[in-house]
Write a protein that holds these residues in place. Structure first.
Motif, PDB file in Angstrom:
ATOM      1  N   ALA A 100       6.750  -3.424   3.192  1.00 54.38           N
ATOM      2  CA  ALA A 100       5.889  -3.283   4.368  1.00 54.38           C
ATOM      3  C   ALA A 100       6.332  -4.283   5.422  1.00 54.38           C
ATOM      4  O   ALA A 100       6.547  -5.461   5.129  1.00 54.38           O
ATOM      5  N   THR A 155       8.572   1.464   6.997  1.00 54.05           N
ATOM      6  CA  THR A 155       8.018   0.131   6.704  1.00 54.05           C
ATOM      7  C   THR A 155       6.736  -0.132   7.480  1.00 54.05           C
ATOM      8  O   THR A 155       5.865  -0.872   7.020  1.00 54.05           O
ATOM      9  N   ALA A 200       4.167   1.802   5.543  1.00 53.74           N
ATOM     10  CA  ALA A 200       3.826   1.096   4.302  1.00 53.74           C
ATOM     11  C   ALA A 200       2.772   0.036   4.575  1.00 53.74           C
ATOM     12  O   ALA A 200       1.883  -0.227   3.767  1.00 53.74           O
ATOM     13  N   ASP A 214      -0.376   1.816   4.841  1.00 54.53           N
ATOM     14  CA  ASP A 214      -0.842   2.175   3.498  1.00 54.53           C
ATOM     15  C   ASP A 214      -1.564   1.007   2.846  1.00 54.53           C
ATOM     16  O   ASP A 214      -2.484   1.190   2.055  1.00 54.53           O
TER      17      ASP A 214
END
Lengths: 343, 432
Positions: free
Chosen positions: A30, A330, A333, A336
């Motif tokens: 991330a 990224t 992510a 997320d």
């Protein structure tokens, strides 16, 4: 009614896809920042990791089955206040290969001309809950302004003369794949540095990754204070490209010229255009780059641009998709992980 | 006019006219200052006089701000004469000079008259007006300078439009001189500064903003000073900002020209680094300069080379400011923050209080021929009572001005206006 026999190509794709996918998953992380506005937000390990991930995406793009589901269910909006077919397509393809839904907007033709502010447009768009917003705008700082007002991740696809960070990332990826490393290389960025967001992003990122950067151009196209960016400034192109590993040409931004920065295009080509003669002064293994679109015969000679032994220009376009996939993946992510900006 | 005479007692009088800063009291009657005493109390006051205990706080002339923009006529959503007057009252500014770059422009007496009549009906602070130097502020034909002078225009200016044509500027200067009116001009080479939104340098280069070299100010100023010398006219150098230009100014003054320079509070308070996040509230014209220039400007105020400080009040609504930096309208709202921002130079020990107050009271009054700006018998009772030490945090959202574009938003300053008095009437009293 018998099933069609599988072709060898399809078999290869079925075999490759899981390997590529696991390679991608192994390299996923991330991003530490919620937006991708400027290369100034990166540190060196993070930049290297983005390139590692992008490398994996290059493999994906070359496979038969090009689609992953990392961004499945995510919506990406391309908001291009300045038109750019290649950058917009590159982002769109990158997003689609990661499974996102994409929407393209050209606000030049919509309400922006009717007195709505950039922020109004962003707030309206924000209410539709996109996850990723790719912005190109003619004014420096426009992407940063938007990022303060929306709840999605903003990716700067070029803001005025300021930055174009995904271009720098794809350039670094192209260089790293050609030379194995960026660190220790000498790279000459040549041409209209003053109006170039590509130059500003590249100076920051390439220096971060350990390259020595030279800026080459006439004084009228060199920003005041460029000598304080950590790069060496040359007004003589022959001296500027002497011994360099990479010559990165910039587009002479003809459409941005509101005054006479150079006397004529032919004079410009004579002193600052890349031809075989000037290129001969660089290192024997020199590679040539250009962010495109090229003004052939103005800043670069066709014979140089099309010489596949030295030109990396085609690779740059391919790497553009991979580098943008790495940025989108990224940032997603991070989303997320539940880390939305400005919520 | 105030019905009963009022005595302001137990004050710290700060009066640039007499150079007095000390214990004092004064009596206001019939809208003028009737008596000034250099002691906390006045003996034998008649019993029908209203008494106000100033509690030792600073009693000073009300501020005179000679560079205030409103949107009236033509752009009332930005600011009206009334909203600007209210903002001025809150800020302790008792006289404002509104700028002629309205729509229509103040380039003939009827528009000037409209503004002055509108202002008179508001009955808050004194509203004066400057007239345009050229018709439509286009820099080609002279505006009706004589007729506007007769109608009350205090000086002439094309505001932010550079007077590029030296022949036109020369004629404006010499013509205005015949009517004993100064001419203001903001020195900026029109070609070098075209399209620029920042000062040239490493920062503007890195941010990718169109920029103008600081020297463009000196280039234009040298011409203006030479023309002032040629014509013998009174020139107001509007918003000087750079060390180079200050050197030119000092040389010219040594040669005996009638030149007064103003500084805006923005250039005394901020430098180019403040634009680093593309914050459009810091987009002002001239653009914010390097810190060395800001320091030189503060020194020039302290030495008296720069005689007048203005708020350069330029209201801009969100639709003009919520834009990328280079597309945003220039200017900052400043009427309500002028005094505390100015006082920071006193609190930081850069200037004596009385010298600082002179730049916003007596100096502009003398420049423009106003009777206000001083605590002397017979002068208009335009006063402010100020708690010099009170800490304040500027909250742009709470400004009275219709436009909230204050670069001081969130800044911690010191100095609060407790009372604003115009012609003896209290027009603002602090709520606390």
């Amino acid at each position: 009614m018998s099933p069609a026999p599988a072709t060898p190509i399809a078999c290869a794709a079925m075999r490759d896809a899981p390997d590529i996918e696991s390679g991608v998953r192994a390299r996923m992380f991330a991003l530490s920042q919620p937006h991708f506005i400027s290369v100034a937000g990166l540190n060196r390990p993070e930049a290297e990791r983005l390139l590692d991930l992008a490398d994996a995406f290059v493999g994906l793009s070359r496979a038969r089955e090009k689609k992953l589901s990392l961004l499945r269910g995510r919506t990406l909006v391309n908001m291009f206040f300045e038109s750019s077919t290649r950058t917009q397509s590159s982002f769109e393809i990158a997003a689609k290969r990661l499974g996102a839904d994409t929407v393209n907007m050209s606000p030049r033709t919509s309400s922006v001309t009717k007195g709505e502010t950039l922020i109004d447009t962003a707030v309206t768009l924000n209410a539709m809950k996109p996850d990723l917003l790719v912005v190109r705008h003619a004014a420096s700082g426009a992407a940063a302004l938007l990022s303060q007002k929306v709840g999605c991740s903003v990716i700067n696809a070029g803001d005025g003369w300021h930055e174009h960070p995904t271009q720098a990332l794809l350039d670094a990826l192209t260089i790293r794949r050609a030379f194995g490393t960026v660190s220790g290389l000498t790279i000459a960025i040549c041409g209209d540095v003053l109006h170039s967001r590509v130059a500003r992003s590249n100076v920051g990122l390439l220096q971060l990754m350990g390259a020595r950067v030279r800026l080459v151009g006439p004084p009228t196209l060199m920003p005041s204070g460029a000598d304080q960016w950590g790069a060496e400034v040359f007004h003589d192109m022959r001296a500027g490209v002497a011994g360099v590993d990479v010559v990165m040409m910039l587009r002479l931004q003809l459409e941005r010229m509101d005054g006479a920065f150079v006397p004529s295009t032919r004079e410009y080509f004579r002193f600052f255009g890349l031809d075989a003669e000037k290129l001969a002064l660089a290192a024997p293994h020199v590679r040539v780059m250009h962010p495109g679109p090229m003004n052939r015969g103005v800043e670069i000679e066709s014979g140089v641009a099309d010489n596949l032994d030295i030109s990396l220009i085609q690779q740059q376009v391919e790497m553009g998709v991979a580098a943008r996939m790495a940025v989108l993946a990224t940032l997603a992510a991070r989303l997320d992980d539940g880390d939305r900006p400005n919520v | 006019m105030s019905e009963r005479p009022t005595a302001y007692l137990n004050a710290r009088l700060v009066d640039p006219a007499s150079g007095y800063d000390g214990p004092g009291a004064l009596i206001v009657a019939e809208g003028v200052i009737a008596e000034v005493a250099h002691s906390y109390h006045i003996a034998n006051l008649s019993p029908d006089i209203e008494m106000i205990d100033c509690g030792g706080q600073a009693l000073m002339p009300g501020l005179i701000d000679l560079r205030v923009k409103t949107g009236e006529p033509g752009a009332e959503p930005k600011e009206t004469l009334k909203s600007a007057s209210r903002a001025a009252a809150v800020g302790g500014v008792t006289s404002i000079v509104v700028q002629p770059d309205t729509d229509p422009a103040v380039d003939e007496p009827a528009v000037l008259d409209f503004i002055l009549r509108r202002a008179r009906d508001i009955e808050l602070v004194h509203v004066h007006a400057a007239g345009a130097a050229t018709r439509g502020l286009k820099g080609v034909h002279m505006a009706e300078i004589g007729l506007m002078a007769e109608a009350g225009a205090l000086y002439f200016t094309d505001v932010d439009q550079p007077l590029a044509d030296s022949k036109v500027f020369r004629r404006v200067l010499s013509y205005a001189k015949a009517f004993d009116r100064p001419v203001a001009h903001r020195p900026a080479d029109p070609y070098l500064s075209l399209g620029a939104v920042a000062t040239e340098g490493e920062l503007a280069g890195r941010l990718g903003l169109p920029s103008v070299p600081a020297i463009a100010e000196r280039i234009a100023l040298e011409r203006d000073l030479a023309l002032a010398e040629l014509t013998g006219a009174r020139l107001i150098v509007d918003q000087i900002t750079t060390a180079e230009a200050l050197d030119s100014l000092a040389r010219s003054r040594a040669r005996g020209t009638h030149v007064t320079a103003t500084a805006s509070i923005n250039h005394l308070s901020f430098n180019e680094v403040d634009i680093g996040d593309y914050r459009t509230f810091y987009r002002v014209d001239p653009p914010l300069r390097a810190e060395d220039d800001r320091q030189a400007l503060i020194e020039a105020v302290a030495s008296g080379l720069v005689g007048v400080i203005t708020s350069a009040h330029t209201p801009a609504p969100p639709e003009d400011k919520r834009l990328p930096f280079s597309e945003a309208a220039p200017g900052a709202a400043g009427l309500e923050t002028l005094l505390p921002a100015l006082l920071s130079l006193y609190h930081e020990g850069r200037c004596d209080l009385i010298d600082l107050i002179r730049t916003v009271t007596l100096a502009p009054a003398e420049l423009l021929g106003l009777a206000a700006g001083r605590l002397v018998r017979g002068a208009p009772a335009d006063l402010i009572l100020c708690d010099l030490e009170a800490p304040v945090v500027i909250d742009a959202a709470k400004l009275i001005s219709k436009s909230k574009n204050s670069p001081f938003d969130g800044r911690r300053l010191q100095g609060r206006v407790v009372l604003t008095v115009v012609d003896g009437r209290v027009v603002y009293r602090s709520g606390v």
